[in-house]
Design a protein around this motif. Structure first.
Motif, PDB file in Angstrom:
ATOM      1  N   GLY A  12       0.843  -1.206   0.000  1.00 52.36           N
ATOM      2  CA  GLY A  12       0.000   0.000   0.000  1.00 52.36           C
ATOM      3  C   GLY A  12       0.872   1.248   0.000  1.00 52.36           C
ATOM      4  N   THR A  14       1.797   3.046  -2.282  1.00 51.41           N
ATOM      5  CA  THR A  14       1.370   4.090  -3.221  1.00 51.41           C
ATOM      6  C   THR A  14       0.395   5.064  -2.567  1.00 51.41           C
ATOM      7  OG1 THR A  14      -0.467   2.716  -3.922  1.00 51.41           O
ATOM      8  CG2 THR A  14       1.561   2.540  -5.228  1.00 51.41           C
ATOM      9  N   GLY A  15      -0.066   4.753  -1.373  1.00 54.45           N
ATOM     10  CA  GLY A  15      -1.107   5.560  -0.727  1.00 54.45           C
ATOM     11  C   GLY A  15      -0.535   6.758   0.015  1.00 54.45           C
ATOM     12  N   LYS A  16      -1.423   7.452   0.712  1.00 50.60           N
ATOM     13  CA  LYS A  16      -1.043   8.717   1.350  1.00 50.60           C
ATOM     14  C   LYS A  16       0.021   8.503   2.425  1.00 50.60           C
ATOM     15  CE  LYS A  16      -5.521   9.599   2.139  1.00 50.60           C
ATOM     16  NZ  LYS A  16      -6.204   8.649   1.225  1.00 50.60           N
ATOM     17  N   ARG A  37      -1.434  -3.327  -5.707  1.00 51.38           N
ATOM     18  CA  ARG A  37      -2.236  -4.249  -6.526  1.00 51.38           C
ATOM     19  C   ARG A  37      -1.939  -4.029  -7.998  1.00 51.38           C
ATOM     20  NH1 ARG A  37      -7.832  -2.161  -4.394  1.00 51.38           N
ATOM     21  NH2 ARG A  37      -6.549  -0.281  -4.532  1.00 51.38           N
ATOM     22  N   SER A  78       0.339  -0.727   4.938  1.00 52.24           N
ATOM     23  CA  SER A  78      -0.281   0.596   5.022  1.00 52.24           C
ATOM     24  C   SER A  78      -1.462   0.682   4.058  1.00 52.24           C
ATOM     25  CB  SER A  78       0.770   1.679   4.712  1.00 52.24           C
ATOM     26  OG  SER A  78       0.207   2.959   4.869  1.00 52.24           O
ATOM     27  N   TYR A  81      -8.272   0.150   6.623  1.00 53.47           N
ATOM     28  CA  TYR A  81      -8.725  -1.001   7.415  1.00 53.47           C
ATOM     29  C   TYR A  81      -9.702  -1.882   6.625  1.00 53.47           C
ATOM     30  CZ  TYR A  81     -10.668  -3.932  10.980  1.00 53.47           C
ATOM     31  OH  TYR A  81     -11.075  -5.036  11.672  1.00 53.47           O
ATOM     32  N   ALA A  83      -9.425  -2.882   3.760  1.00 55.19           N
ATOM     33  CA  ALA A  83      -8.642  -3.810   2.930  1.00 55.19           C
ATOM     34  C   ALA A  83      -7.623  -4.592   3.759  1.00 55.19           C
ATOM     35  CB  ALA A  83      -7.920  -3.030   1.831  1.00 55.19           C
ATOM     36  N   THR A  87      -5.798  -8.039   2.358  1.00 59.12           N
ATOM     37  CA  THR A  87      -4.384  -7.849   1.985  1.00 59.12           C
ATOM     38  C   THR A  87      -3.495  -8.775   2.814  1.00 59.12           C
ATOM     39  OG1 THR A  87      -4.906  -5.539   1.500  1.00 59.12           O
ATOM     40  CG2 THR A  87      -2.576  -6.120   1.627  1.00 59.12           C
ATOM     41  N   VAL A 103       0.439  -0.358  10.098  1.00 54.48           N
ATOM     42  CA  VAL A 103       0.192   1.079  10.207  1.00 54.48           C
ATOM     43  C   VAL A 103      -1.317   1.348  10.304  1.00 54.48           C
ATOM     44  CG1 VAL A 103       0.573   3.313   9.036  1.00 54.48           C
ATOM     45  CG2 VAL A 103       2.297   1.517   8.848  1.00 54.48           C
ATOM     46  N   ALA A 104      -2.102   0.302  10.070  1.00 56.94           N
ATOM     47  CA  ALA A 104      -3.557   0.488   9.932  1.00 56.94           C
ATOM     48  C   ALA A 104      -4.213   0.926  11.232  1.00 56.94           C
ATOM     49  CB  ALA A 104      -4.195  -0.810   9.447  1.00 56.94           C
ATOM     50  N   VAL A 105      -5.241   1.731  11.059  1.00 56.11           N
ATOM     51  CA  VAL A 105      -6.106   2.136  12.172  1.00 56.11           C
ATOM     52  C   VAL A 105      -7.505   1.615  11.855  1.00 56.11           C
ATOM     53  CG1 VAL A 105      -7.083   4.082  13.433  1.00 56.11           C
ATOM     54  CG2 VAL A 105      -4.760   4.244  12.492  1.00 56.11           C
ATOM     55  N   LEU A 107     -10.683   2.242  11.590  1.00 49.72           N
ATOM     56  CA  LEU A 107     -11.685   3.313  11.592  1.00 49.72           C
ATOM     57  C   LEU A 107     -12.975   2.780  10.982  1.00 49.72           C
ATOM     58  CD1 LEU A 107      -9.457   6.252  10.302  1.00 49.72           C
ATOM     59  CD2 LEU A 107     -10.146   5.800  12.665  1.00 49.72           C
ATOM     60  N   GLN A 142       0.691   5.041  13.604  1.00 48.28           N
ATOM     61  CA  GLN A 142      -0.754   5.283  13.605  1.00 48.28           C
ATOM     62  C   GLN A 142      -1.086   6.758  13.868  1.00 48.28           C
ATOM     63  OE1 GLN A 142       0.432   2.398  14.606  1.00 48.28           O
ATOM     64  NE2 GLN A 142      -0.876   0.970  13.534  1.00 48.28           N
ATOM     65  N   HIS A 146      -0.160  11.901   7.324  1.00 44.51           N
ATOM     66  CA  HIS A 146       0.595  11.598   6.100  1.00 44.51           C
ATOM     67  C   HIS A 146       1.293  12.816   5.526  1.00 44.51           C
ATOM     68  CE1 HIS A 146      -2.318  13.314   3.112  1.00 44.51           C
ATOM     69  NE2 HIS A 146      -3.167  13.111   4.097  1.00 44.51           N
TER      70      HIS A 146
HETATM   71  N1  LIG Z   1      -3.515   9.054   5.955  1.00 45.14           N
HETATM   72  C1  LIG Z   1      -3.021   9.292   7.174  1.00 45.14           C
HETATM   73  O1  LIG Z   1      -2.706  10.444   7.533  1.00 45.14           O
HETATM   74  C2  LIG Z   1      -2.804   8.135   8.139  1.00 45.14           C
HETATM   75  C3  LIG Z   1      -2.192   8.377   9.369  1.00 45.14           C
HETATM   76  C4  LIG Z   1      -1.944   7.309  10.241  1.00 45.14           C
HETATM   77  C5  LIG Z   1      -2.342   6.029   9.891  1.00 45.14           C
HETATM   78  N2  LIG Z   1      -2.972   5.826   8.699  1.00 45.14           N
HETATM   79  C6  LIG Z   1      -3.405   4.469   8.367  1.00 45.14           C
HETATM   80  O2  LIG Z   1      -2.590   4.032   7.308  1.00 45.14           O
HETATM   81  C7  LIG Z   1      -3.333   3.164   6.455  1.00 45.14           C
HETATM   82  C8  LIG Z   1      -3.233   3.706   5.043  1.00 45.14           C
HETATM   83  O3  LIG Z   1      -3.862   4.976   5.010  1.00 45.14           O
HETATM   84  P1  LIG Z   1      -3.830   5.880   3.690  1.00 45.14           P
HETATM   85  O4  LIG Z   1      -4.448   7.167   4.061  1.00 45.14           O
HETATM   86  O5  LIG Z   1      -2.451   5.876   3.121  1.00 45.14           O
HETATM   87  O6  LIG Z   1      -4.801   5.036   2.742  1.00 45.14           O
HETATM   88  P2  LIG Z   1      -5.057   5.174   1.184  1.00 45.14           P
HETATM   89  O7  LIG Z   1      -4.175   6.215   0.597  1.00 45.14           O
HETATM   90  O8  LIG Z   1      -6.533   5.315   0.986  1.00 45.14           O
HETATM   91  O9  LIG Z   1      -4.670   3.715   0.643  1.00 45.14           O
HETATM   92  C9  LIG Z   1      -3.356   3.201   0.722  1.00 45.14           C
HETATM   93  C10 LIG Z   1      -3.174   2.158  -0.347  1.00 45.14           C
HETATM   94  O10 LIG Z   1      -3.916   1.000  -0.020  1.00 45.14           O
HETATM   95  C11 LIG Z   1      -4.291   0.327  -1.224  1.00 45.14           C
HETATM   96  N3  LIG Z   1      -5.741   0.107  -1.190  1.00 45.14           N
HETATM   97  C12 LIG Z   1      -6.716   1.026  -1.140  1.00 45.14           C
HETATM   98  N4  LIG Z   1      -7.939   0.444  -1.146  1.00 45.14           N
HETATM   99  C13 LIG Z   1      -7.719  -0.875  -1.220  1.00 45.14           C
HETATM  100  C14 LIG Z   1      -8.582  -2.009  -1.292  1.00 45.14           C
HETATM  101  N5  LIG Z   1      -9.911  -1.894  -1.240  1.00 45.14           N
HETATM  102  N6  LIG Z   1      -8.009  -3.235  -1.368  1.00 45.14           N
HETATM  103  C15 LIG Z   1      -6.676  -3.376  -1.386  1.00 45.14           C
HETATM  104  N7  LIG Z   1      -5.795  -2.317  -1.341  1.00 45.14           N
HETATM  105  C16 LIG Z   1      -6.320  -1.093  -1.244  1.00 45.14           C
HETATM  106  C17 LIG Z   1      -3.957   1.245  -2.382  1.00 45.14           C
HETATM  107  O11 LIG Z   1      -2.778   0.765  -3.003  1.00 45.14           O
HETATM  108  P3  LIG Z   1      -2.776   0.128  -4.479  1.00 45.14           P
HETATM  109  O12 LIG Z   1      -3.940   0.703  -5.236  1.00 45.14           O
HETATM  110  O13 LIG Z   1      -1.468   0.582  -5.020  1.00 45.14           O
HETATM  111  O14 LIG Z   1      -2.868  -1.328  -4.281  1.00 45.14           O
HETATM  112  C18 LIG Z   1      -3.697   2.579  -1.716  1.00 45.14           C
HETATM  113  O15 LIG Z   1      -2.744   3.352  -2.400  1.00 45.14           O
HETATM  114  C19 LIG Z   1      -4.777   3.166   6.966  1.00 45.14           C
HETATM  115  O16 LIG Z   1      -5.036   1.997   7.693  1.00 45.14           O
HETATM  116  C20 LIG Z   1      -4.833   4.400   7.855  1.00 45.14           C
HETATM  117  O17 LIG Z   1      -5.766   4.253   8.925  1.00 45.14           O
HETATM  118  C21 LIG Z   1      -3.199   6.835   7.810  1.00 45.14           C
END
Ligand SMILES: NC(=O)c1ccc[n+]([C@@H]2O[C@H](COP(=O)([O-])OP(=O)(O)OC[C@H]3O[C@@H](n4cnc5c(N)ncnc54)[C@H](OP(=O)(O)O)[C@@H]3O)[C@@H](O)[C@H]2O)c1
Length: 223
Positions: A12, A14-16, A37, A78, A81, A83, A87, A103-105, A107, A142, A146
């Motif tokens: 994950g 590629t995500g935020k 993916r 990362s 939740y 997914a 995953t 890293v997942a929370v 939510l 957590q 980002h």
């Molecule tokens: N954002 C924050 O500020 C932050 C802070 C602390 C903790 N977190 C935790 O870190 C984790 C990631 O957060 P994020 O904000 O980075 O999430 P995100 O950008 O929405 O998603 C991260 C990556 O997960 C993969 N993904 C998304 N939906 C999916 C699905 N349905 N099935 C399989 N893979 C999927 C995608 O990668 P691909 O498309 O490349 O496979 C995406 O780039 C979460 O659990 C969040 O609670 C986030």
């Protein structure tokens, strides 16, 4: 794990949140496998980071989630939740015998300002159940927004590291420090329920105080 620095996968990545971790560990000189993916998406991010670092040979690679998890010594998860379980099931074989940094929370949209725990007690405890006893699940990051990870500057927030086994936590704390943050040993995997729950507290406080990146600082340590 071979001697020297571990190689890392960010599933994950590629995500935020994940891309900031990839960037910071690549900047620190780690070999990082970005899992996705869609491997082409991970390859594009790897290229973007090499360009940002002005290091065309920096060892950052885009792969599928399974291949990234297979290649790395330590695997960071990362994904949202929603997914998390699917995953983990995809990479279960690839992470046997390794540390899985979660890293997942957990939510529950839309009420993300309310702490919620899955039946296992936390996302990390659930991951430990899914992966089995030969994997050490350790929570970290957590409580870090980002936007801070993707920036270059120092981050004035602490990272609570809780999970299975003190030696494993210490390895993850070294990764946190190399990413430019202060790490604390926050204890056994049961404590991940609190570490993860604090994120809902911070999301609530961000809304209440008009911020996007509130964080935590631990005080009181003797000099
Ligand atoms: N954002 C924050 O500020 C932050 C802070 C602390 C903790 N977190 C935790 O870190 C984790 C990631 O957060 P994020 O904000 O980075 O999430 P995100 O950008 O929405 O998603 C991260 C990556 O997960 C993969 N993904 C998304 N939906 C999916 C699905 N349905 N099935 C399989 N893979 C999927 C995608 O990668 P691909 O498309 O490349 O496979 C995406 O780039 C979460 O659990 C969040 O609670 C986030």
């Amino acid at each position: 794990m071979p001697s020297g620095r571990p190689t890392l996968a960010v599933i994950g990545g590629t995500g935020k949140e994940g891309r900031g971790l990839v960037y910071r560990w690549a900047r620190a000189g780690y070999t990082v496998f970005v899992g996705s993916r869609t491997p082409a998406k991970a390859q594009r991010l790897a290229e973007e980071i090499r360009e940002r670092l002005a290091q065309p040979e920096a060892p950052v690679f885009g792969l599928s989630n399974v291949e990234a998890a297979q290649r790395a010594d330590i695997v960071v998860l990362s994904v949202p939740y929603s997914a998390h379980r699917s995953t983990l099931e995809t990479i279960r074989e690839a992470v046997q015998g390794k540390i899985l940094v979660d890293v997942a929370v957990p939510l529950k949209p839309p009420k993300v300002t309310k702490a919620w725990r899955p039946p296992a007690g936390s996302a990390a405890l659930e991951a430990q159940e899914i992966l089995g006893p030969d994997v050490a699940v350790v929570d970290a990051f957590q409580n870090i927004a980002h936007t801070l990870l993707w920036e270059d500057g120092p981050i004035a927030c602490d990272v609570l590291v809780a999970g299975k086994g003190k030696a494993n936590r210490q390895k993850v704390m070294a990764l946190v420090e190399d990413a430019g943050l202060r790490a604390w040993d926050a204890g056994p995997i049961e404590n991940t329920a609190v570490v993860e729950g604090l994120t809902s507290v911070l999301i609530y406080m961000n809304k209440t105080y008009g911020s996007t990146h509130l964080g935590l600082r631990i005080t009181g340590l003797k000099d």
